[in-house]
Design a protein around this motif. Structure first.
Motif, PDB file in Angstrom:
ATOM      1  N   VAL A 116      44.969  53.480  38.806  1.00  9.04           N
ATOM      2  CA  VAL A 116      44.244  52.474  38.037  1.00  9.04           C
ATOM      3  C   VAL A 116      43.803  51.411  39.025  1.00  9.04           C
ATOM      4  O   VAL A 116      44.628  50.829  39.729  1.00  9.04           O
ATOM      5  CB  VAL A 116      45.131  51.842  36.944  1.00  9.04           C
ATOM      6  CG1 VAL A 116      44.429  50.632  36.319  1.00  9.04           C
ATOM      7  CG2 VAL A 116      45.475  52.866  35.870  1.00  9.04           C
ATOM      8  N   SER A 117      42.499  51.147  39.083  1.00 11.45           N
ATOM      9  CA  SER A 117      41.995  50.125  39.999  1.00 11.45           C
ATOM     10  C   SER A 117      41.314  49.000  39.234  1.00 11.45           C
ATOM     11  O   SER A 117      40.285  49.204  38.589  1.00 11.45           O
ATOM     12  CB  SER A 117      41.013  50.709  41.017  1.00 11.45           C
ATOM     13  OG  SER A 117      40.520  49.658  41.842  1.00 11.45           O
ATOM     14  N   ALA A 118      41.928  47.830  39.329  1.00 15.01           N
ATOM     15  CA  ALA A 118      41.297  46.593  38.858  1.00 15.01           C
ATOM     16  C   ALA A 118      40.897  45.755  40.062  1.00 15.01           C
ATOM     17  O   ALA A 118      40.813  44.526  39.985  1.00 15.01           O
ATOM     18  CB  ALA A 118      42.261  45.827  37.952  1.00 15.01           C
ATOM     19  N   LEU A 119      40.646  46.438  41.172  1.00 15.37           N
ATOM     20  CA  LEU A 119      40.359  45.771  42.430  1.00 15.37           C
ATOM     21  C   LEU A 119      38.939  45.216  42.451  1.00 15.37           C
ATOM     22  O   LEU A 119      37.976  45.923  42.150  1.00 15.37           O
ATOM     23  CB  LEU A 119      40.530  46.769  43.583  1.00 15.37           C
ATOM     24  CG  LEU A 119      40.225  46.270  44.988  1.00 15.37           C
ATOM     25  CD1 LEU A 119      41.211  45.186  45.398  1.00 15.37           C
ATOM     26  CD2 LEU A 119      40.261  47.432  45.979  1.00 15.37           C
ATOM     27  N   GLY A 120      38.819  43.956  42.835  1.00 13.54           N
ATOM     28  CA  GLY A 120      37.503  43.344  42.962  1.00 13.54           C
ATOM     29  C   GLY A 120      37.638  41.872  43.304  1.00 13.54           C
ATOM     30  O   GLY A 120      38.701  41.276  43.120  1.00 13.54           O
ATOM     31  N   VAL A 121      36.575  41.298  43.826  1.00 11.63           N
ATOM     32  CA  VAL A 121      36.570  39.873  44.142  1.00 11.63           C
ATOM     33  C   VAL A 121      35.403  39.211  43.423  1.00 11.63           C
ATOM     34  O   VAL A 121      34.364  39.818  43.207  1.00 11.63           O
ATOM     35  CB  VAL A 121      36.463  39.601  45.664  1.00 11.63           C
ATOM     36  CG1 VAL A 121      37.651  40.176  46.395  1.00 11.63           C
ATOM     37  CG2 VAL A 121      35.163  40.162  46.235  1.00 11.63           C
ATOM     38  N   THR A 122      35.608  37.964  43.051  1.00 17.04           N
ATOM     39  CA  THR A 122      34.507  37.150  42.535  1.00 17.04           C
ATOM     40  C   THR A 122      34.460  35.841  43.307  1.00 17.04           C
ATOM     41  O   THR A 122      33.522  35.564  44.030  1.00 17.04           O
ATOM     42  CB  THR A 122      34.670  36.884  41.023  1.00 17.04           C
ATOM     43  OG1 THR A 122      36.008  36.428  40.761  1.00 17.04           O
ATOM     44  CG2 THR A 122      34.406  38.144  40.218  1.00 17.04           C
ATOM     45  N   ARG A 123      35.527  35.045  43.210  1.00 15.03           N
ATOM     46  CA  ARG A 123      35.514  33.728  43.843  1.00 15.03           C
ATOM     47  C   ARG A 123      36.225  33.705  45.191  1.00 15.03           C
ATOM     48  O   ARG A 123      36.178  32.712  45.892  1.00 15.03           O
ATOM     49  CB  ARG A 123      36.167  32.708  42.905  1.00 15.03           C
ATOM     50  CG  ARG A 123      35.555  32.755  41.514  1.00 15.03           C
ATOM     51  CD  ARG A 123      36.183  31.750  40.590  1.00 15.03           C
ATOM     52  NE  ARG A 123      35.881  32.074  39.197  1.00 15.03           N
ATOM     53  CZ  ARG A 123      35.971  31.233  38.195  1.00 15.03           C
ATOM     54  NH1 ARG A 123      36.361  30.001  38.433  1.00 15.03           N
ATOM     55  NH2 ARG A 123      35.693  31.594  36.975  1.00 15.03           N
ATOM     56  N   GLN A 124      36.901  34.793  45.534  1.00 23.72           N
ATOM     57  CA  GLN A 124      37.590  34.820  46.818  1.00 23.72           C
ATOM     58  C   GLN A 124      36.577  34.868  47.964  1.00 23.72           C
ATOM     59  O   GLN A 124      35.399  35.144  47.761  1.00 23.72           O
ATOM     60  CB  GLN A 124      38.524  36.028  46.898  1.00 23.72           C
ATOM     61  CG  GLN A 124      39.624  36.008  45.841  1.00 23.72           C
ATOM     62  CD  GLN A 124      39.252  36.787  44.595  1.00 23.72           C
ATOM     63  OE1 GLN A 124      38.096  36.838  44.216  1.00 23.72           O
ATOM     64  NE2 GLN A 124      40.239  37.397  43.973  1.00 23.72           N
ATOM     65  N   LYS A 125      37.067  34.626  49.167  1.00 23.25           N
ATOM     66  CA  LYS A 125      36.174  34.546  50.319  1.00 23.25           C
ATOM     67  C   LYS A 125      35.755  35.912  50.846  1.00 23.25           C
ATOM     68  O   LYS A 125      34.788  36.011  51.595  1.00 23.25           O
ATOM     69  CB  LYS A 125      36.854  33.747  51.428  1.00 23.25           C
ATOM     70  CG  LYS A 125      37.035  32.279  51.098  1.00 23.25           C
ATOM     71  CD  LYS A 125      37.661  31.506  52.238  1.00 23.25           C
ATOM     72  CE  LYS A 125      37.817  30.035  51.883  1.00 23.25           C
ATOM     73  NZ  LYS A 125      38.438  29.251  52.980  1.00 23.25           N
ATOM     74  N   ALA A 126      36.455  36.962  50.501  1.00 24.28           N
ATOM     75  CA  ALA A 126      36.119  38.300  50.994  1.00 24.28           C
ATOM     76  C   ALA A 126      34.772  38.753  50.434  1.00 24.28           C
ATOM     77  O   ALA A 126      34.325  38.307  49.371  1.00 24.28           O
ATOM     78  CB  ALA A 126      37.215  39.287  50.610  1.00 24.28           C
TER      79      ALA A 126
END
Length: 289
Positions: A79-89
């Motif tokens: 299960v992947s809920a991996l993602g960025v929105t506000r992080q610097k990556a």
């Protein structure tokens, strides 16, 4: 002993709820995290601690592919809920490449399914976040692993920003604020993930039980904040100007501006699921003024 399920993005809002739901359903969870200490502390937006709910911890860095080698060994599902929105990556490095490397490891170890938490209308947006999410969803559809793509309308956690701004006496809409959305609580989404994970490949657009226009959500936020509504309406010229300025500030700021402004301008209503409602959640958010 239950199946081992690898959870990526385990310390995020959705990931934390997914870990608890999987554990409650009898699965063993292998949590991929950057920091176990952070994972065992309570999360933002009232998301739970993972302490006592994880069978196996893996410390990973999605920018370093070697840290993902064999994370799917002896696992049945991902299960992947991996993602960025506000992080610097960079969203491309995490939402696309990070998930791609995880999928490659899942394929090597012949897991039965890979469930990916995407976002509704990822094929619509021009932000790097949306393009990265859409690109990975297309790769997953062609994988030999059964791909399950869940497209939430939005999250309760996202709408907290409306309330925080209203407490400062301001809010904004794109146009008249007529676009509609039905955000979902992380725990309700996690229950849906557990339900679909053991089934066949597929794609589902989902949301919570309440459908609001963005203007209605702004008005609700001002009511809860106890402030008179003061809404700024952003027309096409204003949104274009804001996007132009944001793009020239930095790639990260430009991406965030595009992601949020485009989201506010399009209907994003998924099949209503779950029982948790937005208004009681917003009323429970502490006022830290």
């Amino acid at each position: 002993m239950g199946e081992m399920v690898v959870v990526a993005g385990a310390t995020g809002y959705v990931g934390r709820h997914a870990v608890l739901a999987l554990d409650a359903a009898g699965y063993r969870v292998r949590a991929l995290v950057r920091s176990r200490e952070r994972a065992e502390a309570p999360g933002a937006f009232d998301a739970p601690s993972l302490r006592g709910h994880v069978a196996d911890w893996c410390i990973v860095n999605y920018a370093e592919p070697s840290t993902l080698t064999d994370v799917c060994q002896d696992a049945a599902r991902v299960v992947s809920a991996l993602g960025v929105t506000r992080q610097k990556a960079s969203p491309w490095d995490i939402d696309f490449l990070g998930n791609l490397r995880l999928l490659e490891d899942a394929e090597r170890h012949s897991v039965a399914s890979f469930l990916y938490v995407n976002v509704l209308h990822s094929d619509y947006g021009t932000s790097l976040t949306m393009r990265a999410k859409h690109a990975f969803s297309q790769v997953l559809r062609r994988s030999e692993v059964a791909g399950q793509i869940v497209n939430p309308s939005g999250y309760f956690s996202d709408l907290t920003d409306f309330l925080l701004l209203a407490r400062k006496g301001i809010g904004f809409t794109v146009g008249a604020g007529e676009s509609k959305v039905n955000p979902i609580h992380g725990a309700d989404l996690a229950d849906f993930i557990v339900e679909k994970m053991a089934g066949p490949a597929g794609s589902w657009d989902v949301g919570g039980p309440d459908i609001f226009s963005y203007r209605e959500m702004e008005e609700l936020a001002f009511e809860i904040a106890g402030r008179p509504p003061r809404l700024i309406r952003l027309g096409p010229g204003a949104t274009a100007s804001l996007g132009w300025i944001a793009d020239r500030t930095s790639p990260r700021v430009g991406n965030l501006a595009r992601f949020f402004l485009e989201s506010l301008g399009v209907d994003a209503v998924g099949t209503p699921i779950g029982a948790r409602r937005l208004e009681p959640y917003l009323r429970s958010v502490p006022d830290q003024r």
